[in-house]
Structures are given as structure tokens and as C-alpha cells.
Design an enzyme around this catalytic site. Structure first.
Site, PDB file in Angstrom:
ATOM      1  N   GLU A 244      18.359 -37.013   6.617  1.00  0.00           N
ATOM      2  CA  GLU A 244      16.907 -37.250   6.704  1.00  0.00           C
ATOM      3  C   GLU A 244      16.267 -36.436   5.593  1.00  0.00           C
ATOM      4  OE1 GLU A 244      15.839 -39.468   8.582  1.00  0.00           O
ATOM      5  OE2 GLU A 244      17.214 -39.601  10.267  1.00  0.00           O
ATOM      6  N   CYS A 278       7.700 -34.529   6.002  1.00  0.00           N
ATOM      7  CA  CYS A 278       8.421 -35.526   5.204  1.00  0.00           C
ATOM      8  C   CYS A 278       7.757 -36.891   5.299  1.00  0.00           C
ATOM      9  CB  CYS A 278       9.864 -35.606   5.667  1.00  0.00           C
ATOM     10  SG  CYS A 278      10.000 -35.842   7.452  1.00  0.00           S
TER      11      CYS A 278
HETATM   12  P1  NAD Z   1      16.198 -27.613   1.808  1.00  0.00           P
HETATM   13  O1  NAD Z   1      16.914 -28.872   1.492  1.00  0.00           O
HETATM   14  O2  NAD Z   1      16.031 -26.612   0.771  1.00  0.00           O
HETATM   15  O3  NAD Z   1      16.926 -26.860   3.019  1.00  0.00           O
HETATM   16  C1  NAD Z   1      17.237 -27.511   4.230  1.00  0.00           C
HETATM   17  C2  NAD Z   1      18.412 -26.792   4.881  1.00  0.00           C
HETATM   18  O4  NAD Z   1      19.554 -26.933   4.042  1.00  0.00           O
HETATM   19  C3  NAD Z   1      18.197 -25.289   5.056  1.00  0.00           C
HETATM   20  O5  NAD Z   1      18.756 -24.898   6.290  1.00  0.00           O
HETATM   21  C4  NAD Z   1      18.980 -24.709   3.901  1.00  0.00           C
HETATM   22  O6  NAD Z   1      19.421 -23.395   4.124  1.00  0.00           O
HETATM   23  C5  NAD Z   1      20.152 -25.666   3.808  1.00  0.00           C
HETATM   24  N1  NAD Z   1      20.835 -25.697   2.512  1.00  0.00           N
HETATM   25  C6  NAD Z   1      20.341 -25.336   1.307  1.00  0.00           C
HETATM   26  N2  NAD Z   1      21.289 -25.492   0.359  1.00  0.00           N
HETATM   27  C7  NAD Z   1      22.391 -25.963   0.977  1.00  0.00           C
HETATM   28  C8  NAD Z   1      23.695 -26.325   0.521  1.00  0.00           C
HETATM   29  N3  NAD Z   1      24.039 -26.251  -0.756  1.00  0.00           N
HETATM   30  N4  NAD Z   1      24.588 -26.781   1.425  1.00  0.00           N
HETATM   31  C9  NAD Z   1      24.258 -26.894   2.725  1.00  0.00           C
HETATM   32  N5  NAD Z   1      23.038 -26.556   3.209  1.00  0.00           N
HETATM   33  C10 NAD Z   1      22.110 -26.107   2.353  1.00  0.00           C
HETATM   34  O7  NAD Z   1      14.815 -28.097   2.419  1.00  0.00           O
HETATM   35  P2  NAD Z   1      13.615 -27.186   2.912  1.00  0.00           P
HETATM   36  O8  NAD Z   1      12.964 -26.621   1.708  1.00  0.00           O
HETATM   37  O9  NAD Z   1      14.051 -26.290   3.997  1.00  0.00           O
HETATM   38  O10 NAD Z   1      12.669 -28.309   3.578  1.00  0.00           O
HETATM   39  C11 NAD Z   1      11.824 -29.127   2.837  1.00  0.00           C
HETATM   40  C12 NAD Z   1      12.456 -30.470   2.509  1.00  0.00           C
HETATM   41  O11 NAD Z   1      12.949 -31.088   3.687  1.00  0.00           O
HETATM   42  C13 NAD Z   1      11.493 -31.474   1.926  1.00  0.00           C
HETATM   43  O12 NAD Z   1      12.064 -32.122   0.826  1.00  0.00           O
HETATM   44  C14 NAD Z   1      11.273 -32.478   3.032  1.00  0.00           C
HETATM   45  O13 NAD Z   1      10.920 -33.762   2.663  1.00  0.00           O
HETATM   46  C15 NAD Z   1      12.561 -32.456   3.731  1.00  0.00           C
HETATM   47  N6  NAD Z   1      12.380 -32.910   5.119  1.00  0.00           N
HETATM   48  C16 NAD Z   1      12.815 -34.154   5.493  1.00  0.00           C
HETATM   49  C17 NAD Z   1      12.591 -34.606   6.788  1.00  0.00           C
HETATM   50  C18 NAD Z   1      13.062 -35.958   7.253  1.00  0.00           C
HETATM   51  O14 NAD Z   1      13.218 -36.137   8.462  1.00  0.00           O
HETATM   52  N7  NAD Z   1      13.285 -36.922   6.396  1.00  0.00           N
HETATM   53  C19 NAD Z   1      11.940 -33.794   7.682  1.00  0.00           C
HETATM   54  C20 NAD Z   1      11.497 -32.545   7.259  1.00  0.00           C
HETATM   55  C21 NAD Z   1      11.735 -32.103   5.983  1.00  0.00           C
END
Ligand code: NAD
Length: 470
Positions: A244, A278
């Protein structure tokens, strides 16, 4: 001040082996409000081992047993409703009204999973074959900071409904909220190892979860860039993935729209969760013939929106989660100006009197083309782009001309016409005239917004594997 030093593994709060400390700052003031000790690969492997062990018996449980566990999980979350709200407001900076909605929606998601489970058939006869659907194994959940509790509850509930056990890695910036949730999980008294949680960094705990062969499935919510790296790593062990990811959703205002309804709908969905959502509808497509009227109405309405301290009841927009996120939004506002868009509300900098926290001004750009950076990239803050169109077909073309395909919005007095437009939007979800919470319907996006669907039986299905016996 909250200092979190433990993960939740095998039914017990367990001291972290990893010793890196991460400071938790208030988004409203940037003062230190606590810290969390981050786990390492070893912590992660312990949690995976506990989930793997628990899977052996849990995967054999009946629907009724799982439904009973889900009910206990739900009741335990509800019993601490006020604590979840407080943690969301304090640690994330989410407005209290949003917090209350979110906590209730999160608990409801557990009941939706329970009800869906009870209505699902897990075997069917297909010709000479018996086809069964079986829990896939240990699921890893990696989640972002913007609505921690709903990701936790929804993913956990659908995984448990399917008969999978779980290891969750929340965002390190959601540690206080997660601690309250894990206390609820503990109070629910579910069998040890069903639900495990490791605090930690994405590039440590997240990577271990993505590559460990004992994880059968990853459900990730977060940015598109990280989603791609998780999918690539998961492919090495052929994990199933649900992703997502980001969005840049369009809100098509048709020429027959009643602005008394459309303007509140635009602002509610555009500034949802302080713009850190999102599914936010951030590209506002307006008929060229009504552009001036609509932008004037938007400008008037935005002046009535309160940006402020998240615990105040009338606050609609709270601070951004971090200074980094504040700066990201500022950079996009500057980029919009540099590329020739015009600010009609908001703009750069803090709102007056809110300089200490990560508050931004809710901003509306006009004279935006769909090729500008602010119309193509996800800003993840309260910034809207107004883009004019001449015909319905052009509006659809602009809406679909995006790397993302998460949500869409249509405002119109003619439901049939709006539905016709909605049918042509290449997105996972469309809302017409109002935002309705649909916990039983599939949630997810097309193209770079991700892969797979969550919620209800669709979400449960993502944790099941078919097996044919003939
Ligand atoms: P992010 O992708 O930076 O982090 C999300 C999670 O992934 C965190 O727990 C982070 O620690 C982990 N992560 C980071 N690098 C990783 C790696 N290399 N391997 C595995 N895990 C890793 O996102 P964020 O900044 O926390 O959140 C914002 C983003 O999330 C926005 O782009 C937003 O659109 C998206 N989002 C999507 C939805 C949806 O349902 N489509 C909902 C909410 C947020």
C-alpha cells in the site's frame, strides 16, 4: 517522558538486544517526549522464531476460535480508547477529532475482519477437485507513521483471521502509540507468539523481515520507493507481498457541482490527517468555466480552517510529524512557485504563533499544469493544486495521467454522471460527493500506488494460499 526499551515477543515484553536509541520529539513543540531502543537483526529473528512456532498450532485453529481471539483483541483495544487517542495526538500530532475517528475505525476493522471470516468458505468443490484455502505462514507487517493504529489493527486482524501469525515493525516514530497497542494485545491474553512486535529501523529490522526465509508474506504500507526495495528483496524467497504505497489522487469537480457541498468535500479529503494521508485528494480538477468561482470559494473556506495544537477540539490541521517532513512540504511549496504556479492561500513558512512546532500553512496553488512537480509527486502535507479542464474526457485524462492510482473523488449533483466518471478512473477507490468509511470493501491502488488489496475478505484472502486436491 516515555522510554521504551522492550519489544513484544512470544507473549512477553522482552528487553532489546539492539541498543541504538532513537529520540521521540513532539511534532507540536519539537521537545523531547521520550525515546525508543531500536532492535537489531537478532531481535527480529527471535520474533520470527516465536511466530513460526505459534503458527504450527494456530494454523490448525477453527474459524470460531479465531473469531473469539479477534473479539478479545477488539475489546482490549477499545478498553484503552482514550490512551490511543492521547498517544496519537501527542506523538504524531494528529488533531484530536481525527484521532477519535481513527481509533474507532481501527477497532471496527478488527470486527470487520471477524465478520468477514465467519462468512468465508475455506473449501470448495471444483469439478473433481477439492480446493482449499490455507494460511500462508508467518506474516511480516511494516508500517508508516501517519496512522499507526489502523495499520496495526487492520493488518493484524486480517492475518489472524486467515490463521497466520504476525511480526510487526512499526515506524520508529510511532513507538509510544505502539506501546499502548501492545499493552492491549498483552491484556487480550491471546496465545503466545500470535502477535509479535519489534521496534527498529527499516534498514535493519525491515530488511531482515524482507529477506528472512521464515517470513512467507509481507504486508507493507509506506512510500513507493521503500515498497519497491521490499518487493525486490522479498522476491529472493518468493514471499507474497501486499504493498500500500503513495498517491496523488484527483478530485474531479463537475460543472454541475454544488459548491456548498463540493468545497467542504475537497478540503476534508485534501487535508485529511493534516494532509499526511495516502488517499488525500490533492489534485483538484475544476471546469475552466467555473475556475474563478471555485478558487474564490476554496480561499474563503480555507480561511475558516484552524491550524493549531492537535489537542484543541476545533483544530483541523496539526503539525507535520517531523522537521524533515516540514522541510519536505516547504521544498514542494517553493518548487511550485519556482515552476510558475500561483499561491492563493497559505504559502511558505509557519503560521503565525506556531513557529516552535512543525506546522505548515494549508496551501492552495492555482495556474498548475499536470506536468508540474507539485502535481506529479506526493507532497504528504496540506497542499492542493487546482488544475482546470475543458471537457469531462479531459478531466478523466488528467486524473489518469499520474504515476499513482490510489483514490479518486468526484463532486457532482448528478449521481449517474459522477458514477460514469468514477468508472473511468484508473484507481483502486473512488468516492462520490462524500467520504464513506468502507472497512469491508477492498483498499489499495493501481500502478505505483501498490499491489494487492486490504480489508475484509479481500484482505484475509491475501494471507491464504490455494491448494487443489484431486
Ligand atoms: P517509509 O516508506 O519511509 O517507511 C514506512 C516503513 O518502512 C517504516 O516502518 C520504515 O521504517 C520502513 N522502512 C524504511 N526503509 C525500509 C527498508 N529498506 N526495508 C524495509 N522497511 C523499510 O514511509 P513513511 O515516511 O513512514 O510514510 C509515508 C509514506 O507512506 C507516504 O509515501 C505515503 O503515501 C505512504 N502511505 C501509504 C498508504 C497506503 O495505504 N497506500 C498509507 C499511508 C502512508
Amino acid at each position: 517522558m516515555k522510554h521504551i526499551t522492550q519489544h513484544y515477543i512470544n507473549g512477553t515484553f522482552t528487553d532489546s538486544i539492539g541498543q541504538e536509541k532513537f529520540e521521540l520529539l513532539s511534532p507540536s513543540t519539537n521537545e523531547v517526549i521520550g525515546s525508543v531502543v531500536l532492535g537489531n537483526e537478532e531481535d527480529t529473528r527471535r520474533a520470527i522464531a516465536a511466530a513460526k512456532q505459534a503458527f504450527q498450532s494456530y494454523s490448525q485453529s477453527t474459524k470460531e476460535e479465531r473469531a473469539a481471539y479477534l473479539q478479545r483483541f477488539h475489546d482490549a483495544i477499545m478498553a484503552r480508547q482514550d490512551d490511543h487517542v492521547e498517544a496519537f495526538v501527542t506523538e504524531y500530532g494528529g488533531p484530536i477529532q481525527m484521532a477519535q475517528f481513527l481509533v474507532k475505525a481501527s477497532a471496527d476493522a478488527i470486527l470487520s475482519a471477524k465478520e468477514s471470516l465467519l462468512n468465508m468458505a475455506f473449501t470448495e468443490k471444483v469439478g473433481e477437485a477439492e480446493v482449499s484455502r490455507n494460511p500462508i505462514g508467518v506474516a511480516a507487517h511494516i508500517t508508516p507513521w501517519n496512522a499507526n493504529i489502523i495499520y496495526f489493527c487492520n493488518k493484524t486482524a486480517t492475518a489472524l483471521a486467515a490463521g497466520c501469525t504476525v511480526v510487526t515493525k512499526p515506524s520508529e516514530m510511532s513507538a509510544i502509540q505502539t506501546q499502548v497497542i501492545m499493552e492491549c494485545v498483552h491484556a487480550a491474553g491471546l496465545p503466545a507468539g500470535l502477535i509479535n512486535m519489534v521496534n527498529g529501523r527499516g534498514d535493519v529490522v525491515g530488511v531482515e523481515l524482507s529477506q528472512n526465509p521464515d517470513i512467507a508474506k509481507i504486508s507493507f504500507t509506506g512510500s513507493t520507493a521503500v515498497g519497491k526495495s521490499i518487493a525486490a528483496l522479498s522476491a529472493q524467497t518468493m514471499k507474497r507481498v501486499t504493498l500500500e504505497l503513495g498517491g496523488k489522487s484527483a478530485h474531479i469537480v463537475l460543472d454541475d457541482a454544488d459548491l456548498n457541498k463540493a468545497v467542504p468535500f475537497i478540503l476534508a479529503t485534501g487535508f485529511l490527517n493534516s494532509g499526511q494521508a495516502c488517499i488525500a485528494g490533492t489534485r483538484i480538477l475544476v471546469p475552466a468555466s467555473r475556475q474563478n468561482e471555485i478558487t474564490t470559494a476554496l480561499k474563503q473556506a480555507i480561511d475558516q480552517i484552524k491550524v493549531g495544537m492537535p489537542h484543541e477540539n476545533d483544530t483541523a490541521i496539526g503539525p507535520m510529524i517531523s522537521q524533515k517532513q516540514y522541510q519536505r512540504v516547504q521544498d514542494y511549496i517553493q518548487k511550485g512557485i519556482d515552476e510558475g504556479a500561483k499561491v492563493i492561500a497559505g504559502g511558505a513558512g509557519h503560521p503565525d504563533g506556531l513557529e516552535a512546532g512543525n506546522f505548515v500553512k494549508p496551501t492552495i496553488f492555482v495556474d498548475v499544469t499536470n506536468q508540474m512537480t507539485i502535481a506529479r509527486e506526493e507532497i504528504f502535507g496540506p497542499v492542493l493544486c487546482v488544475i482546470p479542464y475543458k471537457t469531462d474526457d479531459e478531466a478523466i485524462a488528467i486524473a489518469n495521467d499520474s504515476p499513482y492510482g490510489l483514490a479518486g473523488y468526484v463532486s457532482s449533483e448528478n449521481r449517474q454522471r459522477a458514477k460514469h466518471i468514477a468508472d473511468q478512473l484508473d484507481t483502486g477507490m473512488v468516492s462520490i460527493n462524500t467520504f464513506v468509511h468502507t472497512p469491508f470493501a477492498p483498499f489499495g491502488g493501481t500502478r505505483q500506488s501498490g499491489l494487492g488489496r486490504e480489508n475484509g475478505m479481500y484482505g484475509i484472502g491475501a494471507y491464504l494460499e490455494y491448494k487443489t486436491i484431486a
